[in-house]
Design a protein around this motif. Structure first.
Motif, PDB file in Angstrom:
ATOM      1  N   GLY A 100       0.796  -1.237   0.000  1.00 43.69           N
ATOM      2  CA  GLY A 100       0.000   0.000   0.000  1.00 43.69           C
ATOM      3  C   GLY A 100       0.823   1.280   0.000  1.00 43.69           C
ATOM      4  O   GLY A 100       0.256   2.364  -0.168  1.00 43.69           O
ATOM      5  N   TRP A 101       2.140   1.182   0.217  1.00 48.58           N
ATOM      6  CA  TRP A 101       2.952   2.398   0.394  1.00 48.58           C
ATOM      7  C   TRP A 101       4.005   2.566  -0.692  1.00 48.58           C
ATOM      8  O   TRP A 101       4.535   1.592  -1.221  1.00 48.58           O
ATOM      9  N   LYS A 102       4.350   3.833  -0.963  1.00 45.45           N
ATOM     10  CA  LYS A 102       5.447   4.183  -1.892  1.00 45.45           C
ATOM     11  C   LYS A 102       6.200   5.363  -1.294  1.00 45.45           C
ATOM     12  O   LYS A 102       5.575   6.263  -0.703  1.00 45.45           O
ATOM     13  N   VAL A 103       7.504   5.364  -1.468  1.00 40.64           N
ATOM     14  CA  VAL A 103       8.314   6.505  -1.017  1.00 40.64           C
ATOM     15  C   VAL A 103       8.944   7.112  -2.258  1.00 40.64           C
ATOM     16  O   VAL A 103       9.492   6.391  -3.100  1.00 40.64           O
ATOM     17  N   SER A 104       8.857   8.427  -2.383  1.00 39.46           N
ATOM     18  CA  SER A 104       9.433   9.059  -3.577  1.00 39.46           C
ATOM     19  C   SER A 104       9.913  10.469  -3.219  1.00 39.46           C
ATOM     20  O   SER A 104       9.579  10.992  -2.149  1.00 39.46           O
ATOM     21  N   GLY A 105      10.681  11.050  -4.121  1.00 39.61           N
ATOM     22  CA  GLY A 105      11.167  12.405  -3.875  1.00 39.61           C
ATOM     23  C   GLY A 105      10.808  13.335  -5.022  1.00 39.61           C
ATOM     24  O   GLY A 105      10.928  12.955  -6.180  1.00 39.61           O
ATOM     25  N   GLU A 106      10.298  14.526  -4.676  1.00 39.76           N
ATOM     26  CA  GLU A 106      10.154  15.611  -5.670  1.00 39.76           C
ATOM     27  C   GLU A 106      11.327  16.535  -5.388  1.00 39.76           C
ATOM     28  O   GLU A 106      11.311  17.247  -4.362  1.00 39.76           O
ATOM     29  N   GLY A 140      11.256  21.412  -2.960  1.00 38.62           N
ATOM     30  CA  GLY A 140      11.067  19.968  -3.142  1.00 38.62           C
ATOM     31  C   GLY A 140      10.401  19.318  -1.931  1.00 38.62           C
ATOM     32  O   GLY A 140      10.153  19.968  -0.910  1.00 38.62           O
ATOM     33  N   HIS A 141      10.109  18.018  -2.059  1.00 33.92           N
ATOM     34  CA  HIS A 141       9.469  17.281  -0.956  1.00 33.92           C
ATOM     35  C   HIS A 141       9.869  15.812  -0.988  1.00 33.92           C
ATOM     36  O   HIS A 141      10.011  15.223  -2.062  1.00 33.92           O
ATOM     37  N   ALA A 142      10.019  15.248   0.175  1.00 38.51           N
ATOM     38  CA  ALA A 142      10.065  13.781   0.307  1.00 38.51           C
ATOM     39  C   ALA A 142       8.627  13.339   0.527  1.00 38.51           C
ATOM     40  O   ALA A 142       7.912  13.935   1.340  1.00 38.51           O
ATOM     41  N   ILE A 143       8.230  12.313  -0.222  1.00 38.26           N
ATOM     42  CA  ILE A 143       6.787  11.992  -0.199  1.00 38.26           C
ATOM     43  C   ILE A 143       6.539  10.533   0.173  1.00 38.26           C
ATOM     44  O   ILE A 143       7.158   9.614  -0.393  1.00 38.26           O
ATOM     45  N   LEU A 144       5.620  10.352   1.090  1.00 39.51           N
ATOM     46  CA  LEU A 144       5.137   9.019   1.450  1.00 39.51           C
ATOM     47  C   LEU A 144       3.702   8.922   0.929  1.00 39.51           C
ATOM     48  O   LEU A 144       2.846   9.734   1.294  1.00 39.51           O
ATOM     49  N   THR A 145       3.466   7.958   0.051  1.00 37.77           N
ATOM     50  CA  THR A 145       2.143   7.853  -0.589  1.00 37.77           C
ATOM     51  C   THR A 145       1.469   6.553  -0.201  1.00 37.77           C
ATOM     52  O   THR A 145       2.098   5.487  -0.251  1.00 37.77           O
ATOM     53  N   ASN A 146       0.217   6.641   0.151  1.00 37.37           N
ATOM     54  CA  ASN A 146      -0.576   5.425   0.300  1.00 37.37           C
ATOM     55  C   ASN A 146      -1.571   5.356  -0.857  1.00 37.37           C
ATOM     56  O   ASN A 146      -2.297   6.322  -1.136  1.00 37.37           O
ATOM     57  N   THR A 147      -1.575   4.187  -1.520  1.00 32.30           N
ATOM     58  CA  THR A 147      -2.417   4.045  -2.712  1.00 32.30           C
ATOM     59  C   THR A 147      -3.775   3.420  -2.393  1.00 32.30           C
ATOM     60  O   THR A 147      -4.549   3.083  -3.295  1.00 32.30           O
ATOM     61  N   GLY A 148      -4.026   3.246  -1.087  1.00 30.08           N
ATOM     62  CA  GLY A 148      -5.337   2.732  -0.683  1.00 30.08           C
ATOM     63  C   GLY A 148      -5.500   1.278  -1.069  1.00 30.08           C
ATOM     64  O   GLY A 148      -4.536   0.552  -1.306  1.00 30.08           O
ATOM     65  N   TYR A 149      -6.708   0.855  -1.118  1.00 23.83           N
ATOM     66  CA  TYR A 149      -7.017  -0.500  -1.566  1.00 23.83           C
ATOM     67  C   TYR A 149      -7.269  -0.414  -3.065  1.00 23.83           C
ATOM     68  O   TYR A 149      -8.379  -0.235  -3.498  1.00 23.83           O
ATOM     69  N   TRP A 150      -6.182  -0.456  -3.826  1.00 24.99           N
ATOM     70  CA  TRP A 150      -6.252  -0.300  -5.280  1.00 24.99           C
ATOM     71  C   TRP A 150      -6.963   1.023  -5.620  1.00 24.99           C
ATOM     72  O   TRP A 150      -7.892   1.069  -6.428  1.00 24.99           O
ATOM     73  N   ARG A 178      -1.822  15.504   1.657  1.00 32.69           N
ATOM     74  CA  ARG A 178      -2.532  15.843   0.405  1.00 32.69           C
ATOM     75  C   ARG A 178      -3.417  14.689  -0.039  1.00 32.69           C
ATOM     76  O   ARG A 178      -3.005  13.524   0.036  1.00 32.69           O
ATOM     77  N   LEU A 179      -4.564  15.021  -0.542  1.00 32.62           N
ATOM     78  CA  LEU A 179      -5.356  14.048  -1.307  1.00 32.62           C
ATOM     79  C   LEU A 179      -4.981  14.262  -2.753  1.00 32.62           C
ATOM     80  O   LEU A 179      -4.976  15.409  -3.225  1.00 32.62           O
ATOM     81  N   THR A 180      -4.650  13.201  -3.476  1.00 27.98           N
ATOM     82  CA  THR A 180      -4.283  13.378  -4.884  1.00 27.98           C
ATOM     83  C   THR A 180      -5.056  12.388  -5.747  1.00 27.98           C
ATOM     84  O   THR A 180      -5.574  11.383  -5.255  1.00 27.98           O
ATOM     85  N   ASP A 181      -5.079  12.699  -7.016  1.00 30.04           N
ATOM     86  CA  ASP A 181      -5.655  11.771  -7.990  1.00 30.04           C
ATOM     87  C   ASP A 181      -4.485  10.977  -8.566  1.00 30.04           C
ATOM     88  O   ASP A 181      -3.606  11.550  -9.226  1.00 30.04           O
ATOM     89  N   GLY A 182      -4.460   9.678  -8.310  1.00 30.04           N
ATOM     90  CA  GLY A 182      -3.324   8.845  -8.723  1.00 30.04           C
ATOM     91  C   GLY A 182      -3.173   8.768 -10.228  1.00 30.04           C
ATOM     92  O   GLY A 182      -2.090   8.429 -10.717  1.00 30.04           O
ATOM     93  N   GLU A 183      -4.241   9.069 -10.967  1.00 35.32           N
ATOM     94  CA  GLU A 183      -4.143   8.982 -12.429  1.00 35.32           C
ATOM     95  C   GLU A 183      -3.577  10.259 -13.037  1.00 35.32           C
ATOM     96  O   GLU A 183      -2.742  10.218 -13.939  1.00 35.32           O
ATOM     97  N   GLN A 218      -5.286   8.979  -3.735  1.00 34.32           N
ATOM     98  CA  GLN A 218      -4.145   8.592  -2.906  1.00 34.32           C
ATOM     99  C   GLN A 218      -4.034   9.580  -1.762  1.00 34.32           C
ATOM    100  O   GLN A 218      -4.506  10.714  -1.854  1.00 34.32           O
ATOM    101  N   LEU A 219      -3.343   9.163  -0.725  1.00 33.76           N
ATOM    102  CA  LEU A 219      -3.016  10.076   0.367  1.00 33.76           C
ATOM    103  C   LEU A 219      -1.505  10.228   0.394  1.00 33.76           C
ATOM    104  O   LEU A 219      -0.780   9.225   0.351  1.00 33.76           O
ATOM    105  N   GLN A 220      -1.054  11.470   0.452  1.00 34.04           N
ATOM    106  CA  GLN A 220       0.393  11.699   0.524  1.00 34.04           C
ATOM    107  C   GLN A 220       0.730  12.490   1.779  1.00 34.04           C
ATOM    108  O   GLN A 220      -0.020  13.386   2.178  1.00 34.04           O
ATOM    109  N   LEU A 221       1.860  12.156   2.375  1.00 34.24           N
ATOM    110  CA  LEU A 221       2.448  12.995   3.420  1.00 34.24           C
ATOM    111  C   LEU A 221       3.738  13.533   2.826  1.00 34.24           C
ATOM    112  O   LEU A 221       4.594  12.744   2.386  1.00 34.24           O
ATOM    113  N   ALA A 222       3.867  14.853   2.758  1.00 37.82           N
ATOM    114  CA  ALA A 222       5.025  15.468   2.092  1.00 37.82           C
ATOM    115  C   ALA A 222       5.863  16.211   3.123  1.00 37.82           C
ATOM    116  O   ALA A 222       5.329  16.935   3.982  1.00 37.82           O
TER     117      ALA A 222
END
Ligand code: AHR
Length: 838
Positions: A100-106, A140-150, A178-183, A218-222
């Motif tokens: 359910g989680w992804k770590v990424s950097g902007e 920039g931001h370090a980002i932790l994203t949860n993609t939910g249940y698909w 942040r609430l984001t649109d994963g698409e 998706q939910l992101q913590l930046a």
């Protein structure tokens, strides 16, 4: 569509007699069964949007240990098979951790890993995510994203409650949720947490409003600065849950259940009540309290259940839907098809009973007198909950279960006489004679359409000694993900249960839900994705049945028995087994004209399994399901087959095949001591698989390392099995009608309710004659579910198969109607009638 078929007609009218009253139809006949399977709860009914919110997904099932990429169960005796099964499953620890989680950097350099926190947020949930933010460029931001249940279902204008915990010794930046649109990557809403001291675990809460609609939210913590940050329990809930309950259920999913009008709900399972090991069972006490403190547990269906929808939420949901609660608790034994370890000492059994008592008290007791009831009151519900039924175990079987049930039931029934207790044995199980007392039984059936069409009469001769709760049934063999044919066959079966409602008091289809991204069971009633939900045709059969439950049945003549019985086909014979190692010798066939054919072991040709010949013995040594060795160039349906058979190891007994085609794909099998070495029956083999049963299953087990004399007498009209000279069972080829009619009277509306199944692909014209009615009002409603046998509802066409209601103006004491091909039809006919003779 109708024009292209020949209309099947029967000249005799179906005779309905309002004066001949049948069984009162149980008001509780239609209920629901919820189990955490196929993400029915997490990612389904439970409204939490964040998957793996506590970073505990990789935690091993309780009491299991990790070795060589697998999780191994405790070394213990299986209660049914009396052996150690060495039960284990593959376990990919690393893959599970970041579920359910992804770590990424902007414009940032960051890594993240799930770790055991040195000071956990809560001792029950020791893991957290450690974010190592090395560098963040300006902006920039370090980002932790949860993609939910698909994906998360987010709706424009709706509000979402965020709760999460963060801890850091050195992080001095801001945190943005942040609430984001994963698409599209678009931000749909955000909130900043600035200047919060984070030295110790700090709770961050906020309400976010979405300005867009998506199913891929998706939910992101930046994070905008470098540092090391620990994150735990990240939770996001829509405010608009069902009835606005905190930690509640998804409104659109819950509404699907409301629309089924269920009278009760069975919870929490299913196999998960038993657990893969005893320690892995559902422990209801661990499902209480602040969801942040709930440890969850690996669920036998292959993922970790959060138990966010726990015992309290279940009871509350029952109250909200005005239904009775049925709580299922472990009987001191784990699932026998898994590890099957169990407890049996007096002290352990006393603890099992106490666990039941505490659960019952939690729901029903006075909070001033009982600590569990006080917990209920403290959780906001001082009044009792509607707990009415308690099931002791799930699908447990055999003598050990009898001992456990007797022990538990004796105590509970004396202490809680107002409750109905349920035994997991089937209604024909011989062991019931060893269990005194007043309790219900709970048989289950997952079969193909033939089984359900063939078993409309299953309960006509059922013993009336115990009330029956058919707790799980579904047509799920050879019907895709659940097509119309499956649903129509279930309607035929349901009509038989309704007719026998003097003994069949409750029923529930199973399983209830699947998330479209995760199917753990072939067919499930309601399909869910992150934002939508639809019912399969079977859902509408349930709904139609519940909405049209009469007060009592009235007499109706059999619509048609002119079936399409086919004699047993000619074919060859075969030997085999199901997950069992066995040996065969002295195989002999005597043909109808008296000729004897001695079949040498070398003559049999392996189709499936591991076969070898040693002397005069043909041995099968694999653990494969449905092994088969065929005798080539034999072709008859009139002979006697004799042999000796011995089981050397494994779960069941012997498979003796007859009428088989040369590829071993189609024909019949005499399944001796199947169903976990419990019963024998004749089973058709279709496309290499078994599913339904011809005639009845009879109790039967075989001992390991003992030779049995087996004789199978095959004729075109009958097959009979003898073991050691004793007749065990016989069965005729299926003579299957696909036309069924069931009638009742609804006292609340003054209507005759006529239910008709046409399970053929032709229209079905029938005339009816209504007796015992003073007047019949010509105009009434007809509700029909029909279509093509293979049709299924989908997210694109969610109501392709759904009931249509029309008004019919020609009801009379005699009337005719043409039923659509492949249909379930309910007619509601207003009548004035003399009271029946009961
Ligand atoms: O409904 C799916 C499973 O089927 C249940 O967990 C179990 O009781 C049965 O075997």
């Amino acid at each position: 569509m109708a024009g292209s078929f020949t209309v099947m007609a029967q000249t005799e009218p179906i005779r309905i007699d309002l004066g001949q009253k049948g069984a009162v139809v149980s008001p509780n006949l239609y209920g629901i069964f919820f189990e955490e399977i196929s993400h029915a709860g997490d990612g389904g009914l439970y409204a939490e949007l964040v998957q793996n919110r506590g970073f505990e997904e990789h935690v091993l099932p309780s009491s299991m240990t990790y070795r060589d990429g697998r999780a191994w169960a405790v070394d213990a005796m299986n209660y049914e098979h009396r052996t150690n099964r060495n039960w284990n499953i593959p376990w990919n620890m690393d893959e599970k951790k970041m579920t359910g989680w992804k770590v990424s950097g902007e414009n940032a350099t960051v890594t993240g890993e799930v770790v055991e926190a040195s000071t956990p947020l809560h001792p029950n949930t020791p893991h957290a995510l450690q974010l190592n933010i090395k560098k963040v460029d300006t902006g920039g931001h370090a980002i932790l994203t949860n993609t939910g249940y698909w994906g998360m279902g987010l709706k424009a204008g709706e509000q979402y409650d965020l709760r999460c915990y963060v801890k850091s010794a050195n992080y001095k930046g801001s945190i943005t949720a942040r609430l984001t649109d994963g698409e599209t990557g678009r931000t749909l809403g955000s909130v900043d947490f600035n200047g919060k001291p984070l030295k110790d675990w700090t709770e961050l809460t906020a309400t976010l409003t979405s300005n867009g609609t998506t199913g891929k939210g998706q939910l992101q913590l930046a994070f905008d600065k470098a540092g090391t940050v620990f994150i735990d329990y990240v939770s996001l809930f829509p405010q608009a849950t069902f009835k606005g309950r905190k930690n509640g259920q998804r409104a659109n999913v819950a509404q699907m259940l409301v629309d089924l009008h269920p009278k009760f709900m069975r919870w929490p399972g299913g196999c998960i009540v038993e657990g893969a090991t005893y320690e892995n069972r559902v422990k209801w006490k661990e499902t209480l309290g602040d969801p942040m403190t709930r440890r969850g547990e690996w669920d036998v269906w292959g993922y970790r259940a959060t138990w966010g929808m726990g015992y309290h939420e279940f009871l509350q949901f029952c109250e909200d839907l005005n239904m009775d609660a049925m709580f299922v608790n472990n009987a001191g034994m784990s699932c026998s098809v898994r590890n099957g370890d169990y407890v049996s000492s007096e002290a352990d059994m006393e603890a099992v009973v106490q666990d039941f008592r505490d659960a019952i008290d939690y729901a029903l007791a006075d909070p001033t007198k009982n600590k569990w009831a006080k917990m209920r009151a403290d959780a906001g519900h001082p009044k009792p909950f509607p707990l009415k039924y308690v099931e002791i175990g799930n699908e447990n079987v055999g003598p050990e279960y009898v001992t456990h049930f007797n022990y538990i039931f004796k105590h509970l029934k004396a202490e809680y006489p107002q409750l109905t207790f349920i035994n997991t044995l089937g209604h024909t199980d011989r062991l019931l004679s060893q269990i005194p007392g007043d309790y219900m039984v709970d048989p289950h059936w997952y079969r193909d359409p033939n089984f359900f069409f063939n078993n409309n009469h299953l309960f006509d001769d059922a013993p009336r000694t115990h009330d029956i709760y058919v707790g799980e049934y579904a047509c799920n063999g050879g019907v895709g993900a659940g097509n119309l044919l499956a649903a129509i066959s279930e309607a035929a079966f349901i009509m038989g249960m309704e007719r026998n409602s003097d003994v069949v008091k409750m029923t529930s289809y199973a399983p209830l839900f699947e998330n479209e991204n995760r199917r753990d069971w072939p067919c499930n009633l309601i399909h869910i994705n992150s934002s939508e939900v639809y019912g399969r045709a079977s859902y509408y059969v349930q709904q139609m049945s519940a909405e049209n439950r009469p007060t009592y049945n009235v007499f109706v003549s059999e619509p048609s028995t002119a079936g399409d019985a086919q004699p047993f086909a000619s074919g060859t014979i075969g030997l085999g087994s199901y997950a069992t190692q066995c040996e065969y010798r002295n195989v002999k066939v005597t043909t109808a004209d008296g000729k004897t054919i001695i079949c040498q072991p070398q003559q049999f040709q392996k189709q499936r399994g591991e076969w070898s010949v040693s002397g005069d013995v043909l041995a099968q040594t694999s653990n494969e399901q449905l092994t088969l060795s065929l005798l080539p160039s034999f072709n008859s349906n009139d002979y006697t087959l004799e042999l000796q058979a011995r089981k050397t190891a494994g779960m069941e007994g012997f498979f003796i095949y007859y009428g088989m085609d040369e590829h071993g794909r189609n024909g019949y099998a005499v399944n001796i001591a199947g169903w976990n070495n419990r019963t024998s029956a004749i089973q058709p083999i279709r496309r290499g698989r078994t599913n339904d049963v011809l005639g009845s299953q009879v109790p039967q087990s075989v001992e390991t390392n003992r030779w049995y004399d087996v004789k199978v007498v095959v004729s075109p009209e009958l097959v009979t099995l003898f073991i050691d000279g004793k007749q065990i069972l016989s069965a005729k080829p299926a003579s299957q009608t696909r036309h069924f009619c069931q009638t009742g009277y609804d006292e609340t509306t003054g209507e005759l309710v006529i239910k008709v199944v046409n399970g053929t692909e032709q229209p079905y014209r029938r005339s009816f004659s209504i007796e015992g009615a003073q007047t019949v009002i010509p105009t009434g409603r007809i509700i029909t579910l029909s279509g093509n046998a293979n049709d299924e509802n989908t997210f694109e066409q969610p109501t392709k198969l759904a009931p249509q209601t029309t008004l019919f103006g020609k009801f009379d004491k005699q009337f005719t109607y043409v039923f659509a091909p492949m249909s379930y039809t309910i007619m509601r006919v207003k009548v004035a009638h003399r009271q029946g003779n009961g």
